[in-house]
Design a protein around this motif. Structure first.
Motif, PDB file in Angstrom:
ATOM      1  N   GLY A  17      16.531 -24.915   1.830  1.00 24.48           N
ATOM      2  CA  GLY A  17      16.958 -24.264   0.592  1.00 24.48           C
ATOM      3  C   GLY A  17      15.790 -23.755  -0.211  1.00 24.48           C
ATOM      4  N   VAL A  18      14.733 -24.521  -0.302  1.00 26.40           N
ATOM      5  CA  VAL A  18      13.538 -24.092  -1.025  1.00 26.40           C
ATOM      6  C   VAL A  18      12.914 -22.875  -0.371  1.00 26.40           C
ATOM      7  CG1 VAL A  18      11.214 -24.751  -1.686  1.00 26.40           C
ATOM      8  CG2 VAL A  18      13.099 -26.379  -1.977  1.00 26.40           C
ATOM      9  N   ALA A  19      12.876 -22.880   0.964  1.00 27.90           N
ATOM     10  CA  ALA A  19      12.241 -21.775   1.696  1.00 27.90           C
ATOM     11  C   ALA A  19      12.994 -20.464   1.476  1.00 27.90           C
ATOM     12  CB  ALA A  19      12.171 -22.122   3.186  1.00 27.90           C
ATOM     13  N   VAL A  20      14.334 -20.511   1.554  1.00 32.36           N
ATOM     14  CA  VAL A  20      15.136 -19.288   1.381  1.00 32.36           C
ATOM     15  C   VAL A  20      15.104 -18.835  -0.067  1.00 32.36           C
ATOM     16  CG1 VAL A  20      17.452 -18.324   1.523  1.00 32.36           C
ATOM     17  CG2 VAL A  20      16.607 -19.831   3.333  1.00 32.36           C
ATOM     18  N   GLY A  21      15.276 -19.794  -0.981  1.00 29.34           N
ATOM     19  CA  GLY A  21      15.260 -19.453  -2.393  1.00 29.34           C
ATOM     20  C   GLY A  21      13.925 -18.903  -2.837  1.00 29.34           C
ATOM     21  N   GLY A  22      12.896 -19.328  -2.253  1.00 29.36           N
ATOM     22  CA  GLY A  22      11.558 -18.858  -2.612  1.00 29.36           C
ATOM     23  C   GLY A  22      11.323 -17.419  -2.239  1.00 29.36           C
ATOM     24  N   ALA A  23      12.142 -16.831  -1.307  1.00 31.66           N
ATOM     25  CA  ALA A  23      11.969 -15.430  -0.895  1.00 31.66           C
ATOM     26  C   ALA A  23      12.475 -14.470  -1.962  1.00 31.66           C
ATOM     27  CB  ALA A  23      12.688 -15.182   0.429  1.00 31.66           C
ATOM     28  N   GLY A  24      13.252 -14.939  -2.952  1.00 36.66           N
ATOM     29  CA  GLY A  24      13.693 -14.094  -4.056  1.00 36.66           C
ATOM     30  C   GLY A  24      15.053 -13.452  -3.858  1.00 36.66           C
ATOM     31  N   THR A  25      15.684 -13.494  -2.695  1.00 37.61           N
ATOM     32  CA  THR A  25      17.004 -12.900  -2.460  1.00 37.61           C
ATOM     33  C   THR A  25      17.674 -13.603  -1.307  1.00 37.61           C
ATOM     34  OG1 THR A  25      18.192 -10.846  -2.012  1.00 37.61           O
ATOM     35  CG2 THR A  25      16.131 -11.158  -0.831  1.00 37.61           C
ATOM     36  N   PHE A  26      18.965 -13.318  -1.159  1.00 35.27           N
ATOM     37  CA  PHE A  26      19.711 -13.858  -0.032  1.00 35.27           C
ATOM     38  C   PHE A  26      19.927 -12.770   1.005  1.00 35.27           C
ATOM     39  CE2 PHE A  26      20.841 -16.663  -3.556  1.00 35.27           C
ATOM     40  CZ  PHE A  26      20.669 -17.911  -2.970  1.00 35.27           C
ATOM     41  N   ALA A  27      19.984 -13.109   2.245  1.00 40.82           N
ATOM     42  CA  ALA A  27      20.200 -12.147   3.336  1.00 40.82           C
ATOM     43  C   ALA A  27      21.580 -11.509   3.203  1.00 40.82           C
ATOM     44  CB  ALA A  27      20.067 -12.868   4.683  1.00 40.82           C
ATOM     45  N   LYS A  28      21.725 -10.133   3.537  1.00 38.12           N
ATOM     46  CA  LYS A  28      23.015  -9.440   3.493  1.00 38.12           C
ATOM     47  C   LYS A  28      23.002  -8.314   4.517  1.00 38.12           C
ATOM     48  CE  LYS A  28      21.298  -6.651  -0.322  1.00 38.12           C
ATOM     49  NZ  LYS A  28      21.470  -6.282  -1.732  1.00 38.12           N
ATOM     50  N   TYR A  29      24.246  -7.779   4.824  1.00 36.10           N
ATOM     51  CA  TYR A  29      24.341  -6.652   5.741  1.00 36.10           C
ATOM     52  C   TYR A  29      23.934  -5.370   5.041  1.00 36.10           C
ATOM     53  CZ  TYR A  29      27.245  -9.755   8.589  1.00 36.10           C
ATOM     54  OH  TYR A  29      27.705 -10.782   9.330  1.00 36.10           O
ATOM     55  N   THR A  30      23.330  -4.444   5.754  1.00 38.78           N
ATOM     56  CA  THR A  30      22.998  -3.121   5.212  1.00 38.78           C
ATOM     57  C   THR A  30      23.022  -2.095   6.328  1.00 38.78           C
ATOM     58  OG1 THR A  30      21.368  -1.828   3.971  1.00 38.78           O
ATOM     59  CG2 THR A  30      20.493  -3.419   5.518  1.00 38.78           C
ATOM     60  N   SER A  31      23.428  -0.835   5.961  1.00 42.54           N
ATOM     61  CA  SER A  31      23.525   0.221   6.969  1.00 42.54           C
ATOM     62  C   SER A  31      23.349   1.581   6.301  1.00 42.54           C
ATOM     63  CB  SER A  31      24.892   0.161   7.672  1.00 42.54           C
ATOM     64  OG  SER A  31      25.007   1.189   8.627  1.00 42.54           O
ATOM     65  N   GLU A  32      22.822   2.533   7.037  1.00 39.13           N
ATOM     66  CA  GLU A  32      22.686   3.911   6.562  1.00 39.13           C
ATOM     67  C   GLU A  32      23.401   4.838   7.533  1.00 39.13           C
ATOM     68  OE1 GLU A  32      18.709   5.110   5.985  1.00 39.13           O
ATOM     69  OE2 GLU A  32      18.256   3.579   4.463  1.00 39.13           O
ATOM     70  N   VAL A  33      24.211   5.824   6.981  1.00 32.63           N
ATOM     71  CA  VAL A  33      24.917   6.812   7.799  1.00 32.63           C
ATOM     72  C   VAL A  33      24.518   8.195   7.314  1.00 32.63           C
ATOM     73  CG1 VAL A  33      27.142   7.734   8.498  1.00 32.63           C
ATOM     74  CG2 VAL A  33      26.870   5.271   8.171  1.00 32.63           C
TER      75      VAL A  33
END
Length: 217
Positions: A17-33
């Motif tokens: 939890g500390v490691a992920v929280g320390g990155a500043g954001t949570f992982a999410k899906y993203t796409s460009e069309v």
């Protein structure tokens, strides 16, 4: 020191939890069309007069086949005389990609008086054209009446009706123009005709027409 399994597992979750929280954001899906580009050209607008407009003639046929009642001696000059009439057509070609309306206006009446004896007045008052003035029902008006209307601000002298052509529909437009120089039983009328035609130089008439083509909704 020996830790039991429960304690070790809790420490591992806290560390993650500390490691992920320390990155500043949570992982999410993203796409460009990529959106395909759009292009368009300007819609074509094309309107022209076609053919030859001959309102007057060098000769006029009578009731007997093959015989003329009026004819220019040199076979070249266009003439008018009492008892003559004709209908000619002004033709246009419309090849536009927009909806249009076409009207024809009579915009000029000129009559010469070469001998200065009033011969021009005879043509002005004895020749009639079928016109509509300011939207009124079409009727026969003398050239004198038409000339007065033309020079009156805000007055329109129209030949025929309006022709509407839908967008993308190429078409031809024919507008009839009719004139009449009538016979009459009136003695003064006949005397004036005779005097006008007996001069050294004949009076002439010049009519100007304007085709107006307008894009409409």
């Amino acid at each position: 020191m020996k830790l039991n399994r429960k304690i070790v597992g809790s420490l591992a979750l806290i560390t993650l939890g500390v490691a992920v929280g320390g990155a500043g954001t949570f992982a999410k899906y993203t796409s460009e069309v990529e959106v395909l580009p759009n292009t368009a050209r300007l819609a074509k607008y094309q309107f022209n007069q076609t053919g030859t407009f001959d309102l007057f003639a060098t000769s006029y046929a009578g009731n007997v086949v093959g015989e003329n009642t009026v004819a220019a001696k040199n076979s070249a000059d266009k003439v008018v005389a009492p008892g003559t009439t004709a209908t000619s057509y002004i033709n246009f070609a419309s090849d536009s990609e927009v909806k249009t309306e076409t009207v024809v206006n009579l915009t000029g009446v000129e009559v010469t008086d070469p001998d200065g004896q009033g011969a021009s007045g005879v043509l002005l008052h004895h020749i009639k054209l079928t016109v509509s003035i300011n939207g009124a029902v079409a009727s026969d008006k003398t050239l004198a009446e038409i000339k007065t209307a033309i020079v009156t601000p805000g007055t329109e002298v129209r030949i025929g009706g309006a022709t509407v052509i839908d967008a993308g529909v190429g078409d031809t437009i024919s507008v009839p123009v009719k004139w009449t120089y009538a016979f009459t039983e009136d003695e003064a009328y006949d005397t004036a005709d005779t005097a006008a035609a007996s001069g050294a130089t004949m009076p002439t008439v010049l009519l100007t027409f304007t085709g107006i083509n307008t894009q409409i909704d």
